[in-house]
Design a protein around this motif. Structure first.
Motif, PDB file in Angstrom:
ATOM      1  N   PHE A  62     -45.685 -25.314  83.422  1.00 39.94           N
ATOM      2  CA  PHE A  62     -44.693 -24.844  84.392  1.00 39.94           C
ATOM      3  C   PHE A  62     -45.370 -24.051  85.512  1.00 39.94           C
ATOM      4  N   TYR A  63     -46.327 -23.193  85.165  1.00 45.30           N
ATOM      5  CA  TYR A  63     -47.071 -22.401  86.151  1.00 45.30           C
ATOM      6  C   TYR A  63     -47.811 -23.318  87.113  1.00 45.30           C
ATOM      7  N   TYR A  65     -47.087 -26.415  87.778  1.00 43.65           N
ATOM      8  CA  TYR A  65     -46.107 -27.161  88.574  1.00 43.65           C
ATOM      9  C   TYR A  65     -45.608 -26.311  89.746  1.00 43.65           C
ATOM     10  N   VAL A  66     -45.312 -25.022  89.475  1.00 38.67           N
ATOM     11  CA  VAL A  66     -44.777 -24.140  90.511  1.00 38.67           C
ATOM     12  C   VAL A  66     -45.797 -23.889  91.617  1.00 38.67           C
ATOM     13  N   ASN A  71     -43.604 -28.885  95.407  1.00 39.78           N
ATOM     14  CA  ASN A  71     -42.209 -28.922  94.974  1.00 39.78           C
ATOM     15  C   ASN A  71     -41.348 -28.004  95.833  1.00 39.78           C
ATOM     16  N   LEU A  73     -39.163 -25.726  94.604  1.00 39.27           N
ATOM     17  CA  LEU A  73     -38.689 -24.569  93.848  1.00 39.27           C
ATOM     18  C   LEU A  73     -38.796 -23.278  94.663  1.00 39.27           C
ATOM     19  N   GLY A  74     -39.881 -23.145  95.426  1.00 39.73           N
ATOM     20  CA  GLY A  74     -40.053 -21.943  96.236  1.00 39.73           C
ATOM     21  C   GLY A  74     -38.979 -21.808  97.295  1.00 39.73           C
ATOM     22  N   ILE A 190     -45.915 -21.387  98.777  1.00 38.74           N
ATOM     23  CA  ILE A 190     -44.896 -22.105  97.991  1.00 38.74           C
ATOM     24  C   ILE A 190     -43.494 -21.866  98.546  1.00 38.74           C
TER      25      ILE A 190
END
Length: 364
Positions: A62-63, A65-66, A71, A73-74, A190
């Motif tokens: 997950f770390y 990926y972020v 992505n 998400l940010g 991000i």
């Protein structure tokens, strides 16, 4: 409800601290750098023991990926946090108290809303403005533009990017997340889902400054509202009886603060959230101003620290060997290292105003 507010406050504070930690150079001698080294060296083994190997692997995935994939998400997190914070401030402060207290009029409702719109505009510009992507068509132009920065240490001439198959201009970097070479690469952000480079760095600075200004505006206006509420309700003129001794006391600042806290819990909570945002973003903004003054990017500072660490280690080893034996090759290599060390540390300071002038004169 108070438990939920405390949890949200703890999550925001922890999140802000962790984000600053991720952005900190691991070679930095600052307290944040020391904390990062400790966490990154001892943290994984502690997490494995506490959570087990399977959960640790999932967290690691997950770390990665972020922070290491392109992505959204940010951007989603930004909208959720920023819009929710402004919505809560509007409900419990702007719509409720602005214009109803002696020190904050309805004019500030308009001013605060306009600053909020500017924040969103600069976020949009930072997200959508190309950072300065280098391709075969503009490759020579960027190489010539940064010709003076080839020092044959950090930047060597005619070095080729194996992915893009182009000559790497000085100060550029191939971003593995975006999979492009970026001119005057600073870092991959991000929050905006792209790199910060030559062409969008000015919008990134304005993005930070506008959010700092809005956070500070919210803190100052909020405190003035609370002070106005206390005066309107004549809390400073009241007397208070000690439940144990029966003594009568005049109102103190702490006593009035306690009464206001009980009556305006949500509003005080959101003011404190604004204060956290202000402190965190100001620290990040001042860091970037210092880098501009030194004519450095975040990427260059990290690389410079890595080079310096490598040179210092090798110079120390060679000096120890030189004490035990004399060797021409050893002496020659040590002299080369000292020249490289001097070159790394003799870079001129550009100056803050000159640096900002160059950044804001970049083409749109």
């Amino acid at each position: 409800m108070e438990e939920i507010l405390l949890f949200i406050l703890f999550a925001l504070t922890t999140g802000s601290f962790m984000y600053m930690l991720v952005c900190t150079d691991s070679n930095s001698k600052s307290p944040m750098g020391m904390i990062r080294r400790k966490i990154y060296s001892n943290g994984p083994s502690i997490l494995k023991q506490l959570l087990g190997n399977k959960i640790y692997i999932k967290l690691q995935q997950f770390y990665n990926y972020v922070f290491y994939t392109n992505n959204r998400l940010g951007q989603i997190a930004y909208f959720l946090i920023f819009w929710m914070a402004f919505g809560l401030y509007s409900k419990f402060g702007l719509l409720k108290h602005f214009g109803n207290t002696p020190y904050v009029s309805h004019v500030h409702s308009i001013c605060g809303s306009l600053i909020f719109l500017f924040c969103n505009y600069f976020f949009y510009k930072t997200c959508t403005t190309s950072p300065g992507i280098i391709n075969k068509e503009n490759n020579n132009e960027y190489v010539m533009q940064y010709q003076q920065y080839y020092d044959e240490i950090q930047y060597k001439q005619n070095t080729q990017c194996s992915t893009c198959n182009i000559i790497k201009p000085a100060r550029s970097k191939h971003c593995r997340i975006c999979n492009v070479c970026v001119s005057r690469f600073d870092h991959h952000c991000i929050w905006v889902r792209q790199c910060i480079g030559q062409n969008n760095y000015k919008y990134f600075l304005l993005f930070l400054f506008s959010h700092i200004f809005l956070s500070l505006y919210g803190v100052v206006a909020g405190i003035l509202c609370l002070f106005g509420i206390a005066q309107k309700q004549q809390l400073f003129k009241l007397t208070y009886k000690n439940a144990i001794t029966g003594e009568i006391h005049k109102a103190t600042f702490l006593r009035v603060f306690s009464v206001i806290s009980n009556r305006e819990t949500f509003f005080m909570f959101i003011i404190f959230v604004c204060l956290i945002f202000f402190v965190t973003l100001t620290a990040f903004f001042l860091y970037h101003l210092n880098m501009i003054r030194k004519d450095l990017t975040t990427n260059e500072r990290i690389r410079k620290n890595d080079f310096e660490k490598s040179f210092l280690n090798e110079m120390y080893e060679l000096q120890e060997l030189e004490k035990r034996k004399k060797d021409d090759d050893l002496i020659k290599r040590l002299a080369q290292l000292k020249i490289c060390w001097k070159s790394l540390n003799n870079r001129r300071l550009l100056g803050l105003f000159e640096g900002l002038r160059i950044i804001f004169s970049q083409p749109k």
